[in-house]
Design a protein around this motif. Structure first.
Motif, PDB file in Angstrom:
ATOM      1  N   ALA A 166     -16.245  -6.637  -1.616  1.00 27.00           N
ATOM      2  CA  ALA A 166     -16.529  -5.241  -1.271  1.00 27.00           C
ATOM      3  C   ALA A 166     -15.867  -4.313  -2.289  1.00 27.00           C
ATOM      4  O   ALA A 166     -16.474  -3.337  -2.751  1.00 27.00           O
ATOM      5  CB  ALA A 166     -16.055  -4.939   0.145  1.00 27.00           C
ATOM      6  N   ALA A 167     -14.625  -4.628  -2.645  1.00 30.17           N
ATOM      7  CA  ALA A 167     -13.913  -3.807  -3.631  1.00 30.17           C
ATOM      8  C   ALA A 167     -14.634  -3.819  -4.973  1.00 30.17           C
ATOM      9  O   ALA A 167     -14.771  -2.771  -5.627  1.00 30.17           O
ATOM     10  CB  ALA A 167     -12.479  -4.306  -3.787  1.00 30.17           C
ATOM     11  N   GLN A 168     -15.100  -4.979  -5.392  1.00 30.71           N
ATOM     12  CA  GLN A 168     -15.808  -5.060  -6.667  1.00 30.71           C
ATOM     13  C   GLN A 168     -17.120  -4.264  -6.632  1.00 30.71           C
ATOM     14  O   GLN A 168     -17.484  -3.623  -7.619  1.00 30.71           O
ATOM     15  CB  GLN A 168     -16.079  -6.515  -7.034  1.00 30.71           C
ATOM     16  N   CYS A 179      -8.686  -9.692   5.487  1.00 33.21           N
ATOM     17  CA  CYS A 179      -9.656  -8.749   4.927  1.00 33.21           C
ATOM     18  C   CYS A 179      -9.104  -7.324   5.031  1.00 33.21           C
ATOM     19  O   CYS A 179      -9.106  -6.566   4.055  1.00 33.21           O
ATOM     20  CB  CYS A 179     -10.987  -8.869   5.682  1.00 33.21           C
ATOM     21  N   ILE A 180      -8.611  -6.992   6.199  1.00 32.57           N
ATOM     22  CA  ILE A 180      -8.064  -5.649   6.433  1.00 32.57           C
ATOM     23  C   ILE A 180      -6.840  -5.425   5.557  1.00 32.57           C
ATOM     24  O   ILE A 180      -6.663  -4.341   4.984  1.00 32.57           O
ATOM     25  CB  ILE A 180      -7.733  -5.460   7.934  1.00 32.57           C
ATOM     26  N   ASP A 181      -5.988  -6.431   5.435  1.00 35.23           N
ATOM     27  CA  ASP A 181      -4.784  -6.310   4.616  1.00 35.23           C
ATOM     28  C   ASP A 181      -5.131  -5.979   3.160  1.00 35.23           C
ATOM     29  O   ASP A 181      -4.473  -5.141   2.531  1.00 35.23           O
ATOM     30  CB  ASP A 181      -3.961  -7.594   4.684  1.00 35.23           C
ATOM     31  N   ILE A 182      -6.164  -6.612   2.633  1.00 33.52           N
ATOM     32  CA  ILE A 182      -6.571  -6.357   1.245  1.00 33.52           C
ATOM     33  C   ILE A 182      -7.183  -4.969   1.105  1.00 33.52           C
ATOM     34  O   ILE A 182      -6.884  -4.248   0.139  1.00 33.52           O
ATOM     35  CB  ILE A 182      -7.523  -7.460   0.753  1.00 33.52           C
ATOM     36  N   LEU A 183      -8.024  -4.580   2.055  1.00 27.90           N
ATOM     37  CA  LEU A 183      -8.598  -3.231   1.998  1.00 27.90           C
ATOM     38  C   LEU A 183      -7.483  -2.181   2.018  1.00 27.90           C
ATOM     39  O   LEU A 183      -7.536  -1.193   1.271  1.00 27.90           O
ATOM     40  CB  LEU A 183      -9.576  -3.008   3.151  1.00 27.90           C
ATOM     41  N   LYS A 243      -4.316  -2.640   0.999  1.00 23.54           N
ATOM     42  CA  LYS A 243      -3.601  -2.741  -0.280  1.00 23.54           C
ATOM     43  C   LYS A 243      -4.330  -1.971  -1.379  1.00 23.54           C
ATOM     44  O   LYS A 243      -3.708  -1.306  -2.201  1.00 23.54           O
ATOM     45  CB  LYS A 243      -3.445  -4.213  -0.681  1.00 23.54           C
ATOM     46  N   LEU A 244      -5.648  -2.059  -1.372  1.00 26.78           N
ATOM     47  CA  LEU A 244      -6.457  -1.391  -2.389  1.00 26.78           C
ATOM     48  C   LEU A 244      -6.768   0.062  -2.026  1.00 26.78           C
ATOM     49  O   LEU A 244      -7.453   0.754  -2.776  1.00 26.78           O
ATOM     50  CB  LEU A 244      -7.747  -2.173  -2.634  1.00 26.78           C
ATOM     51  N   GLU A 245      -6.281   0.496  -0.867  1.00 30.80           N
ATOM     52  CA  GLU A 245      -6.481   1.873  -0.375  1.00 30.80           C
ATOM     53  C   GLU A 245      -7.961   2.225  -0.227  1.00 30.80           C
ATOM     54  O   GLU A 245      -8.394   3.323  -0.566  1.00 30.80           O
ATOM     55  CB  GLU A 245      -5.759   2.867  -1.277  1.00 30.80           C
ATOM     56  N   ILE A 246      -8.714   1.271   0.297  1.00 26.52           N
ATOM     57  CA  ILE A 246     -10.142   1.484   0.556  1.00 26.52           C
ATOM     58  C   ILE A 246     -10.292   1.894   2.020  1.00 26.52           C
ATOM     59  O   ILE A 246      -9.905   1.133   2.915  1.00 26.52           O
ATOM     60  CB  ILE A 246     -10.956   0.201   0.273  1.00 26.52           C
ATOM     61  N   PRO A 247     -10.850   3.061   2.286  1.00 25.19           N
ATOM     62  CA  PRO A 247     -11.055   3.477   3.676  1.00 25.19           C
ATOM     63  C   PRO A 247     -12.031   2.526   4.385  1.00 25.19           C
ATOM     64  O   PRO A 247     -13.071   2.170   3.821  1.00 25.19           O
ATOM     65  CB  PRO A 247     -11.654   4.874   3.567  1.00 25.19           C
ATOM     66  N   TYR A 248     -11.689   2.130   5.595  1.00 29.46           N
ATOM     67  CA  TYR A 248     -12.509   1.163   6.321  1.00 29.46           C
ATOM     68  C   TYR A 248     -12.577   1.521   7.801  1.00 29.46           C
ATOM     69  O   TYR A 248     -11.769   2.287   8.318  1.00 29.46           O
ATOM     70  CB  TYR A 248     -11.945  -0.250   6.147  1.00 29.46           C
ATOM     71  N   HIS A 249     -13.561   0.918   8.456  1.00 31.08           N
ATOM     72  CA  HIS A 249     -13.706   1.001   9.911  1.00 31.08           C
ATOM     73  C   HIS A 249     -13.768  -0.437  10.412  1.00 31.08           C
ATOM     74  O   HIS A 249     -14.610  -1.212   9.957  1.00 31.08           O
ATOM     75  CB  HIS A 249     -14.982   1.761  10.282  1.00 31.08           C
ATOM     76  N   PHE A 250     -12.881  -0.800  11.328  1.00 29.42           N
ATOM     77  CA  PHE A 250     -12.751  -2.172  11.830  1.00 29.42           C
ATOM     78  C   PHE A 250     -13.057  -2.155  13.319  1.00 29.42           C
ATOM     79  O   PHE A 250     -12.434  -1.400  14.070  1.00 29.42           O
ATOM     80  CB  PHE A 250     -11.314  -2.635  11.562  1.00 29.42           C
TER      81      PHE A 250
END
Length: 166
Positions: free
Chosen positions: A129-131, A22-26, A28-35
């Motif tokens: 989430a990206a969609q 999940c984190i790897d895809i976020l 790759k898509l350059e989506i800021p996240y908090h894990f």
């Protein structure tokens, strides 16, 4: 805590390997996240506090992974009207069925979009989430389209290899 668009909560640190895709895809898509790790049962106050803090910072989607009783996604859904995506984790002799049912069976008005178990669910939670975010972000829409074209190209390459062997 920066300005994440997606929050990824795990009920236990033991879920990290299953949620890494999940984190790897976020990323790759350059989506800021908090894990982070937060438990619906062991740290309910922390979970509620994090949801509020992250919403104030602009978080738009919550992804929650948990096994066994798997109440994390429901606990988060009780504290936000933002989309909550649940990833059931296999962690018991029941093979994840307990987590799947706990995540998918929510009362009316507090839905959790439940995905597949473990790494498959983690991947699709990131894509979902990206969609959701892409509804209002054309550059993200283009990144998703490009990634899908990569998936298509890989299948076509594999087909050409197999067909060339026969």
């Amino acid at each position: 805590m920066s300005c994440p668009k997606v929050a990824v909560f795990m009920g236990s640190i033991s879920d990290k390997d299953k949620m890494q895709p999940c984190i790897d895809i976020l990323k790759k898509l350059e989506i800021p996240y908090h894990f982070t790790v937060s438990s619906a049962h062991r740290t309910p106050e922390r979970t509620a506090r994090l949801v509020g803090e992250l919403e104030e910072k602009g978080c738009e989607v919550f992804i929650c992974a948990a096994g066994l009783a798997a109440h994390l996604a429901g606990a988060v859904a009780a504290k936000t009207i933002k989309p909550v995506l649940g990833v059931p984790i296999c962690g018991s002799p029941l093979g994840g069925m307990d987590a799947m049912l706990a995540t998918v069976q929510m009362p009316p008005g507090f839905p959790v979009g439940t995905l597949a178990l473990d790494k498959v669910g983690a991947r699709n939670a990131a894509w979902m989430a990206a969609q959701i975010l892409a509804l209002h972000d054309e550059s993200l829409t283009e990144k998703i389209k490009a990634a899908r074209q990569e998936f298509v190209a890989k299948v076509e390459e594999a087909a050409a290899e197999i067909e060339a062997e026969n």
